[in-house]
Design an enzyme around this catalytic site. Sequence first.
Site, PDB file in Angstrom:
ATOM      1  N   ASP A  16       0.835  -1.207   0.000  1.00  0.00           N
ATOM      2  CA  ASP A  16       0.000   0.000   0.000  1.00  0.00           C
ATOM      3  C   ASP A  16       0.869   1.257   0.000  1.00  0.00           C
ATOM      4  O   ASP A  16       1.938   1.276   0.609  1.00  0.00           O
ATOM      5  CB  ASP A  16      -0.921  -0.026   1.237  1.00  0.00           C
ATOM      6  N   GLY A  17       0.385   2.273  -0.677  1.00  0.00           N
ATOM      7  CA  GLY A  17       1.033   3.586  -0.610  1.00  0.00           C
ATOM      8  C   GLY A  17       1.657   4.060  -1.914  1.00  0.00           C
ATOM      9  O   GLY A  17       2.334   5.084  -1.938  1.00  0.00           O
ATOM     10  N   ARG A  20       0.220   7.563  -2.800  1.00  0.00           N
ATOM     11  CA  ARG A  20       0.725   8.614  -1.907  1.00  0.00           C
ATOM     12  C   ARG A  20       2.201   8.911  -2.195  1.00  0.00           C
ATOM     13  O   ARG A  20       2.642  10.053  -2.155  1.00  0.00           O
ATOM     14  CB  ARG A  20       0.530   8.212  -0.441  1.00  0.00           C
ATOM     15  N   HIS A  33       3.080   3.089  -9.034  1.00  0.00           N
ATOM     16  CA  HIS A  33       3.021   1.630  -9.239  1.00  0.00           C
ATOM     17  C   HIS A  33       4.319   1.139  -9.892  1.00  0.00           C
ATOM     18  O   HIS A  33       4.843   0.097  -9.512  1.00  0.00           O
ATOM     19  CB  HIS A  33       1.816   1.258 -10.110  1.00  0.00           C
ATOM     20  N   LEU A 127      11.362 -20.513  -3.412  1.00  0.00           N
ATOM     21  CA  LEU A 127      10.295 -19.652  -2.883  1.00  0.00           C
ATOM     22  C   LEU A 127       9.078 -19.767  -3.792  1.00  0.00           C
ATOM     23  O   LEU A 127       9.214 -19.763  -5.014  1.00  0.00           O
ATOM     24  CB  LEU A 127      10.770 -18.185  -2.886  1.00  0.00           C
ATOM     25  N   LEU A 191      -7.220  -5.158   6.957  1.00  0.00           N
ATOM     26  CA  LEU A 191      -6.911  -6.272   6.058  1.00  0.00           C
ATOM     27  C   LEU A 191      -7.501  -6.109   4.653  1.00  0.00           C
ATOM     28  O   LEU A 191      -7.050  -6.770   3.712  1.00  0.00           O
ATOM     29  CB  LEU A 191      -7.392  -7.598   6.658  1.00  0.00           C
ATOM     30  N   GLU A 203       0.536 -13.122  12.666  1.00  0.00           N
ATOM     31  CA  GLU A 203       0.993 -11.897  13.314  1.00  0.00           C
ATOM     32  C   GLU A 203       0.875 -10.772  12.285  1.00  0.00           C
ATOM     33  O   GLU A 203       1.014 -11.015  11.079  1.00  0.00           O
ATOM     34  CB  GLU A 203       2.459 -12.038  13.741  1.00  0.00           C
TER      35      GLU A 203
HETATM   36  C1  FPP Z   1      -1.804  -0.056  -3.648  1.00  0.00           C
HETATM   37  O1  FPP Z   1      -1.357   1.272  -3.554  1.00  0.00           O
HETATM   38  C2  FPP Z   1      -1.131  -0.758  -4.752  1.00  0.00           C
HETATM   39  C3  FPP Z   1      -1.753  -1.369  -5.799  1.00  0.00           C
HETATM   40  C4  FPP Z   1      -3.226  -1.379  -5.945  1.00  0.00           C
HETATM   41  C5  FPP Z   1      -1.014  -2.001  -6.899  1.00  0.00           C
HETATM   42  C6  FPP Z   1       0.210  -2.762  -6.528  1.00  0.00           C
HETATM   43  C7  FPP Z   1       1.008  -2.995  -7.729  1.00  0.00           C
HETATM   44  C8  FPP Z   1       2.339  -2.931  -7.830  1.00  0.00           C
HETATM   45  C9  FPP Z   1       3.245  -2.715  -6.702  1.00  0.00           C
HETATM   46  C10 FPP Z   1       2.909  -3.092  -9.191  1.00  0.00           C
HETATM   47  C11 FPP Z   1       3.730  -4.284  -9.466  1.00  0.00           C
HETATM   48  C12 FPP Z   1       3.270  -5.557  -8.864  1.00  0.00           C
HETATM   49  C13 FPP Z   1       3.584  -6.782  -9.343  1.00  0.00           C
HETATM   50  C14 FPP Z   1       3.205  -7.959  -8.551  1.00  0.00           C
HETATM   51  C15 FPP Z   1       4.260  -6.995 -10.620  1.00  0.00           C
HETATM   52  P1  FPP Z   1      -2.410   2.468  -3.732  1.00  0.00           P
HETATM   53  O2  FPP Z   1      -2.463   2.804  -5.178  1.00  0.00           O
HETATM   54  O3  FPP Z   1      -3.705   2.068  -3.139  1.00  0.00           O
HETATM   55  O4  FPP Z   1      -1.741   3.601  -2.899  1.00  0.00           O
HETATM   56  P2  FPP Z   1      -2.486   4.794  -2.131  1.00  0.00           P
HETATM   57  O5  FPP Z   1      -3.286   4.173  -1.021  1.00  0.00           O
HETATM   58  O6  FPP Z   1      -1.346   5.643  -1.637  1.00  0.00           O
HETATM   59  O7  FPP Z   1      -3.341   5.505  -3.151  1.00  0.00           O
END
Ligand code: FPP
Length: 236
Positions: A16-17, A20, A33, A127, A191, A203
């Site tokens: 997450d994040g 931001r 992303h 893994l 979650l 945890e």
């Molecule tokens: C959440 O942050 C993140 C996502 C919805 C996308 C996660 C994707 C990646 C990290 C890209 C690559 C991944 C793989 C597995 C190849 P958010 O957009 O909700 O952030 P915010 O809460 O700050 O708006």
Amino acid sequence: MNNSKSTPTHVAIIMDGNGRWAQLHGKERYEGHIAGVEAVRASIKAAVRNGVKYLTLYAFSTENWGRPDTEVSALMELFCKCVIGETPDLVKQGVKVRIIGRRDRFSDKVAEHLNRIEQQTAEGDKLTLVLAFDYSSRDEITTAVRHLAQSAAKGELHADDIDERCVANALYTAGIPDPDFIVRTSGECRLSNFLLWQASYAEMYFPQVLWPDFTQEEFDKALEEFAGRNRRYGKL
Ligand code: FPP
């Protein structure tokens, strides 16, 4: 390697994040992303190095389809690009990819890339990288219940024989041990429909760091936090 009880067998991460992070750096959301891919690479490397056996990443939730079309398209493009670009390195590291979630809502191109990464990494034995794509726990549990009800209707299963093992085997995560440790970056403490059944004794850890800033050192720090926890599984 993973011969210590203090190393989790299965780490699951809510990444997450990204948005931001992008805002903080004066960039577009999709650039957050893209920056998040480096944190994915770092987490895989750190998981292998520490002897973690399963690493689950929440990459796209069923709710994420509700984001603007431009962001959804950018994410789908990024996933396909990652499949092509990262597969050789994953194979080299002994990483096997398994995808969990719905498969019926992706474009043919994305579905093909997801199948391809599973096939090409199938021999990995260091893994298992579990990627949750178009995943939500409630959808997973609903689908499992539907399948069990169908088996019962066909006379293949008696309702009295449905136990926890039976339910676990009907989930997308069948055969994968429950996560020992769930990490959510960016300081949010919830979650969000992620592994609700599987998280029963996990945890949890909620570092403030935004996902693109989650380095190998941050992963190691998270494992140190886990090592300090006292897991009692409801006992004394
Ligand atoms: C959440 O942050 C993140 C996502 C919805 C996308 C996660 C994707 C990646 C990290 C890209 C690559 C991944 C793989 C597995 C190849 P958010 O957009 O909700 O952030 P915010 O809460 O700050 O708006």
